[in-house]
Design an enzyme around this catalytic site. Sequence first.
Site, short mmCIF file in Angstrom:
data_model
loop_
_atom_site.label_atom_id
_atom_site.label_comp_id
_atom_site.label_asym_id
_atom_site.label_seq_id
_atom_site.Cartn_x
_atom_site.Cartn_y
_atom_site.Cartn_z
CG PHE A 72 62.31 10.74 52.22
CD1 PHE A 72 63.43 10.56 53.01
CD2 PHE A 72 62.41 10.47 50.86
CE1 PHE A 72 64.63 10.10 52.47
CE2 PHE A 72 63.61 10.03 50.31
CZ PHE A 72 64.72 9.84 51.12
CG ASP B 205 58.51 15.08 47.12
OD1 ASP B 205 58.26 14.31 46.17
OD2 ASP B 205 59.50 14.95 47.87
CE LYS C 190 60.78 6.42 45.88
NZ LYS C 190 60.90 7.64 46.70
#
Length: 411
Positions: free
Chosen positions: A145, A233, A262
Site C-alpha cells: 500500500f 515506504d 503518518k
Amino acid sequence: MTTTLVKETFLAGTAEFDQYVMNTYARFPIALERGSGCKVWDSEGKEYLDFVAGIATCTLGHAHPAMVKAVTEQIQKLHHVSNLYYTASQGELAKWLVQNSCADKAFFCNSGAEANEAAIKLARKYAHVKLGIEQPVILTAHASFHGRTLATITATGQPKYQKNFTPLVPGFDYVPYNDIAALETAVAKYDGRLCAVMLEALQGEGGVCPGDRAYFQRVRQLCDESKALLILDEVQVGMGRSGKLWGYENLGIQPDIFTSAKGLGGGIPIGAMMCKSSCDLFEPGDHASTFGGNPFACSVAIAVAKTLEADNLIANARERGQQLKDGLSSIAANYPDTIDQVRGWGLIVGLVIEESATLTSRDVVQAGIERGLLLVPAGPKVVRFVPPLIVTAAEIDRSIEIIAEALSQHH
Ligand SMILES: *Cc1c(COP(=O)(O)O)cnc(C)c1O
C-alpha cells in the site's frame, strides 16, 4: 445537558454528516469528540482505549502537552509562509531526520501518498539523468500500500484500489513480497529499464506482514548490481513504531530513498521524502508543495521527535509491543482453529485470523468497540493494533483482556 439530549445531537449529527460528506469510508457509528493520552471519548461520553491512533499516526496520543505547547507557540509566531523563504523549523526538522537516519537530504510535503509521489518522481529523474533510461520501470510488491493518488494506487499492488480508475500510470510492475526468486526473475526481465524497487519494510495495510531479513539483503544486492534505487515506504512503520526509529533498521539494510508521514507529526499533517546524496537530483522547479514543511507542521514534528527521545518512547514501543504480542499469543493458543498467528514489530501488531474461520477482522473490531477498545482491520482476516507509543503496561493489559473476552463470546 441530559444524556438523551447528547444522544439526539449525535444521531442528528451522523445523518447530517452523511448528507454532506462523500461516502469514502465505511465508518463505525460513533462520533469521537475528545481525547487524552491513549483514550478518546464519543459524543455520548463513552470512553475508548484508542489502539488505532489515527491509523498509526498519533505517536504521542491525544492532547500531549509537548504538542499543545508546540502548536500554541508556533501559531502565535508564524504558521505558514511560502517555501520561497527560509524557515528555521524546516531546517531543524530536516537536520534531525538526517542525523537520525541513513539519508542526507529531506523534502517535505503533507501526506504519505505525496511523499511516495516525490520518491517516484525522484527515481524517474535518476533513471533519465543518471542511467539514461527512456522508459523506466519501478517494481513494487503484491499486497503493498503506497497511497491513493494515481501514481501511488498504481504502485499499490492490490487491484481493489485500482478498480475503476484506469488507465493507471505506466512504468510499474509487481512481485510477490518476501520472494527472492520472483524478484530475481523480474530484475532480469527489466534489465536496462529498472529504475527502482519500492517496498514497505513491513506491509501495514496488506496485513501487518514484516519484511524478511534475507529477502531485503538480496533486494539491496540486486539494486546495487542493476544500479536501481531501493525506495522504502516507511509511512506506517517509521518514527519509532517498529521498535526502532526506522523500519529498515530491523532488516539490516539501508535504502537510497525512504518516505515518512503518518507518525511524523503525531497527527498534524506532514510527510517527508528522504534521500541519499547519490540521488539528490531535484533542482528548483522540479518538485514543490505549497504547504509542505511549513513552520507549523515542522515545529510540531520537532516536538514529537524530541519527546520520542526524551521519554524513551522507542524502547517503550519495543517493550509494550512484546507485552502485547505475548498476551495475544497466549490467548490465541486457546483458539487454534480461529487464530492463525500474532505478528508484527514493536507497536504494529497483527492478530491473524485463520482463513477457514467464520470470524472476520471487522467482527473483532466491532466487539472491541462494544467493549471500549478501538482497533482497525488490515484486510478481512487481520486485526491491527497500532496504539500511541506512549501506551502504558496497564493499557496493554486492558486491551488483551478485551480481546480474550471478545474471543470467548464468539465461541
Ligand atoms: C497510509 C500509508 C500511505 C498513504 O499515506 P496518506 O497520508 O494516507 O497519503 C502510504 N504508504 C503506507 C505504507 C501507508 O501505510
